[in-house]
Enzyme design. Structure first.
Site, PDB file in Angstrom:
ATOM      1  N   CYS A  92      41.572  25.742  32.928  1.00  0.00           N
ATOM      2  CA  CYS A  92      42.490  26.472  33.817  1.00  0.00           C
ATOM      3  C   CYS A  92      43.175  25.545  34.795  1.00  0.00           C
ATOM      4  O   CYS A  92      44.095  25.950  35.507  1.00  0.00           O
ATOM      5  CB  CYS A  92      41.727  27.559  34.549  1.00  0.00           C
ATOM      6  SG  CYS A  92      40.721  28.506  33.405  1.00  0.00           S
ATOM      7  N   HIS A 382      45.704  36.059  33.845  1.00  0.00           N
ATOM      8  CA  HIS A 382      45.403  34.634  33.896  1.00  0.00           C
ATOM      9  C   HIS A 382      45.425  34.014  32.502  1.00  0.00           C
ATOM     10  O   HIS A 382      44.387  33.797  31.893  1.00  0.00           O
ATOM     11  CB  HIS A 382      44.034  34.467  34.582  1.00  0.00           C
ATOM     12  CG  HIS A 382      43.471  33.084  34.524  1.00  0.00           C
ATOM     13  ND1 HIS A 382      44.245  31.955  34.685  1.00  0.00           N
ATOM     14  CD2 HIS A 382      42.195  32.645  34.324  1.00  0.00           C
ATOM     15  CE1 HIS A 382      43.469  30.883  34.585  1.00  0.00           C
ATOM     16  NE2 HIS A 382      42.230  31.285  34.351  1.00  0.00           N
ATOM     17  N   CYS A 412      40.063  26.519  40.097  1.00  0.00           N
ATOM     18  CA  CYS A 412      38.819  26.144  39.432  1.00  0.00           C
ATOM     19  C   CYS A 412      39.045  26.134  37.930  1.00  0.00           C
ATOM     20  O   CYS A 412      39.908  26.839  37.423  1.00  0.00           O
ATOM     21  CB  CYS A 412      37.712  27.131  39.782  1.00  0.00           C
ATOM     22  SG  CYS A 412      38.066  28.813  39.238  1.00  0.00           S
TER      23      CYS A 412
END
Lengths: 430, 295
Positions: A92, A382, A412
């Site tokens: 990510c 996301h 994160c």
């Protein structure tokens, strides 16, 4: 020779609305979505025929056939085909890491302008051959005679038809990201109520951002979608309280609402030197002034998997010579509401800051009114590698509208990594 | 001219059955079978509410090599208009059945990019028959509107082999082929894949066995696939508004290895598809920019 370091401008960004997995983008590939996001950026900033220094993007879930994914997308776009490109993959963190990669080359004068981005699909996921079947086929390729190959057929089993499906799982712990985060939530004593409250705020803030037109020049509609599909404004604590926990067992605090859903989408950001932007009459929304990546050991030292940004932040703050309180806007990626709350708790905790970060005093708390003010990943969704670009473009625009101020990004990533960066308004820090 | 409105796309398979019936001697005497008319009927078929479906569009784009952008490929609107071609050719007073017709030319004008979230109205008419060196030819003329604006036009010229006028034989100019930029390998099942994505299930494209009775030794790829594949190869250099004209020459048997050649100049783009080994001409095409309409 010491190179001069130049300021790096964020000119603008573009993304396609994020979709839920197997939703409107079910049949779109990573290349399709990245191309769509890039098309909109090229159109908005008149980049047709422009040779850029570099385009850097990536995807977390990537088909083996997508060799040089970004380069191939550039070749299919209206950018000059002489624009080089490469892929990055850092879970990510990808979207923000590509931004840093492009920004650093601009800062060093190696390139004048570039595009950073990321894309991910959880719908058009790469299924691989079953590993046992793959071995049989590879062995067959190595054996010269037909008789030997036929003998190999006896090794085939019906179960080998089952493909290998990419799992949202940490290879060294066997736990999913959600399960890891549930451990963190329990260690830091993060309540269900606090997580649900952050979730509702995220949805309401993103809905308000759409309503006031904030998103208008940050995205282009794609395949019938004009807003993020996951967005659900007007939810109530009572409604969210009814959901069953999905991570951390029956006593868990994490639900499908306060965790991000699997999503599909793409985002890109245009970065440039001041001279390049000014020569083309393009806006400068903000400057990227600092960045830091950190990693923790979630395998042997039992660190929380998603706690690396907590480590990256103080290193970056020290280098910039500022404190955690010196920001007007905070963009902390909401992989899970609990991740955001654990990170904030860690910065407030004297023990963590002393023992883990080696600091005499905690970083302290932040004004949560300044946190994710235009909505976060819980509302937008996301698509792993696309989140960084969404946040960079949104924060740069927010700082530009304010006319002054400083913002910080914290993301994160799986495998125990974290990426943070500072953006400053073109009008300067307050 | 009579206009008939259709609420949705007519089903293609029965249309093909109808299209093939005139091949049976005497069948055209039946009232529902095409073949009774002397000339192409004066009829306009209209589909007023045509919408796009992401799944079908994605399947089409994948088989043709297009990136799935929000703007639909100009050749995809032809796919949406195609059932109207078939329905018109299935009219009882149509002079002959559609099966056996040869698609010789196709011109598409895209006046502006069309987003997949738009709703179009599509109408199709046919021109009068006119002589051709090898028989008679006519045009199927299609038009797509978004609201009142014409956003797309397509002209497909079909040839009915028969007694022709040899004086009309086209002398292909001896121009040099555009330089080759790519080699494409067309696999044996490509006709079936494109048939699934486009709805054009003409038997000449499916299997060698179904192509043979219609005079082809092997299944051949759809001309409109070849045209679409060419446009996909040119996606980064196509203007927003353009006219793309192609001439279908020798059919491409499946499987095949072909070359794609292109030449980009200020006047437009010239492109060609040839057999990779023998140089057999399969397709010649041009793209020219036209004035773009506003959205």
């Amino acid at each position: 020779m010491t190179p001069t370091v130049r300021r790096v401008a964020v000119v603008g960004g573009n993304r396609i609305p994020f979709a839920r997995s197997n939703g409107p983008y079910a049949h779109a590939s990573n290349s399709d979505m990245l191309a769509a996001a890039l098309d909109g950026l090229i159109e908005r900033y008149n980049l047709q025929g422009e040779t850029l220094g570099e385009v850097v993007a990536g995807a977390v879930l990537k088909h083996p056939r997508d060799r040089d994914l970004t380069r191939e997308v550039v070749l299919g776009s209206k950018l000059a085909p002489e624009t080089p490109a490469y892929d990055v993959q850092q879970a990510c963190g990808t979207g923000l890491e590509t931004t840093i990669a492009v920004a650093n080359k601009i800062a060093l004068g190696q390139i004048d302008a570039g595009i950073a981005g990321g894309v991910d699909t959880t719908s058009d996921a790469p299924l691989a051959l079953n590993d046992d079947l793959r071995e049989v086929l590879l062995d067959a390729n190595r054996i010269p005679d037909t008789a030997g190959r036929l003998k190999l057929l006896t090794r085939l089993r019906p179960g080998m038809i089952k493909p290998a499906i990419p799992a949202n799982q940490e290879p060294r712990t066997g736990l999913s990201m959600g399960e890891h985060c549930a451990i963190m939530a329990s260690e830091w004593g993060i309540t269900r109520e606090a997580q649900d409250e952050l979730t509702i705020r995220s949805h309401n803030a993103l809905a308000a951002a759409y309503d006031k037109g904030f998103q208008d020049d940050l995205l282009t509609p794609y395949l019938g979608l004009e807003r993020d599909q996951n967005l659900r404004p007007g939810s109530t604590p009572e409604k969210l309280a009814k959901l069953k926990p999905v991570f951390g067992g029956p006593e868990g605090t994490m639900t499908a609402a306060n965790s991000t859903p699997l999503s599909d989408g793409a985002s890109v950001v245009l970065l440039a030197s001041e001279e390049w932007a000014k020569a083309r009459n393009l806006p400068i929304l903000a400057y990227i002034t600092e960045a830091q990546t950190a990693a923790i050991d979630h395998v042997h030292k039992r660190e929380g998997l998603l706690m690396a940004p907590a480590y990256a932040m103080p290193t970056m703050l020290d280098r910039a010579g500022i404190t955690l309180q010196d920001f007007d806007v905070y963009e902390i990626h909401e992989a899970f509401a609990a991740q955001v709350l654990c990170t904030l708790a860690a910065w407030e905790d004297p023990v963590f800051c002393k023992e883990r970060l080696g600091r005499s005093a905690p970083l302290g708390s932040i004004d949560t009114e300044k946190l994710n003010i235009n909505g976060g990943s819980l509302a937008a969704g996301h698509p792993f590698a696309a989140t960084g670009g969404r946040i960079v473009a949104g924060l740069a625009k927010e700082l530009s509208e304010r006319g002054s101020g400083r913002g910080v990004i914290s993301i994160c990533a799986a495998a125990g990594q974290g990426v943070v960066a500072i953006l400053e308004s073109a009008g300067g820090a307050k | 001219m009579a206009t008939r409105e259709l609420s949705g796309p007519p089903s293609i398979l029965p249309l093909y059955a109808k299209a093939a019936l005139p091949m049976i001697p005497g069948a055209s005497l039946l009232p529902f079978v095409p073949g009774s008319g002397k000339d192409v009927p004066e009829l306009e078929l209209v589909m007023p509410e045509v919408t796009f479906d992401a799944k079908s569009l994605a399947a089409y784009n994948r088989v043709c090599g297009f990136t799935l952008r929000d703007a639909v490929p100009s050749t995809y609107i032809h796919v949406l208009a195609f059932p109207l071609h078939m329905a018109l050719m299935g009219e009882p007073n149509f002079p002959f059945g559609a099966v056996g017709l040869v698609h010789v030319n196709n011109t598409i004008t895209q006046h502006r990019p069309v987003s997949m979230s738009e709703t179009l109205s599509i109408k199709v008419t046919a021109s009068k028959l006119r002589p051709h060196a090898k028989g008679k030819q006519f045009d199927m003329v299609a038009q797509a509107k978004a609201g009142r604006t014409i956003v797309w036009e397509g002209v497909s010229t079909y040839l009915r082999l028969g007694k022709g006028d040899p004086s009309l034989k086209v002398q292909h100019e001896k121009v040099e082929d555009p330089p080759v930029s790519a080699t494409w390998r067309l696999e044996g099942g490509l006709g079936r894949r494109y048939a699934g994505a486009s709805g054009d299930r003409n038997p000449i494209h499916l299997y060698d066995l179904t192509a043979k009775p219609l005079g082809f030794n092997k299944a051949i790829i759809h001309g409109m696939w070849t045209k679409a594949r060419c446009l996909a190869a040119l996606e980064s250099v196509l203007p927003d508004a353009y006219k793309v004209d192609v001439q279908f020459r020798k059919p491409i048997p499946l499987p095949s290895k072909v070359t794609f050649g292109e030449e980009i100049s200020k006047d437009g783009i010239r492109f060609a598809v040839r057999n990779a080994r023998k140089g057999t001409p399969h397709l010649d095409g041009t793209v020219v920019q036209v004035a773009a309409k506003k959205r």
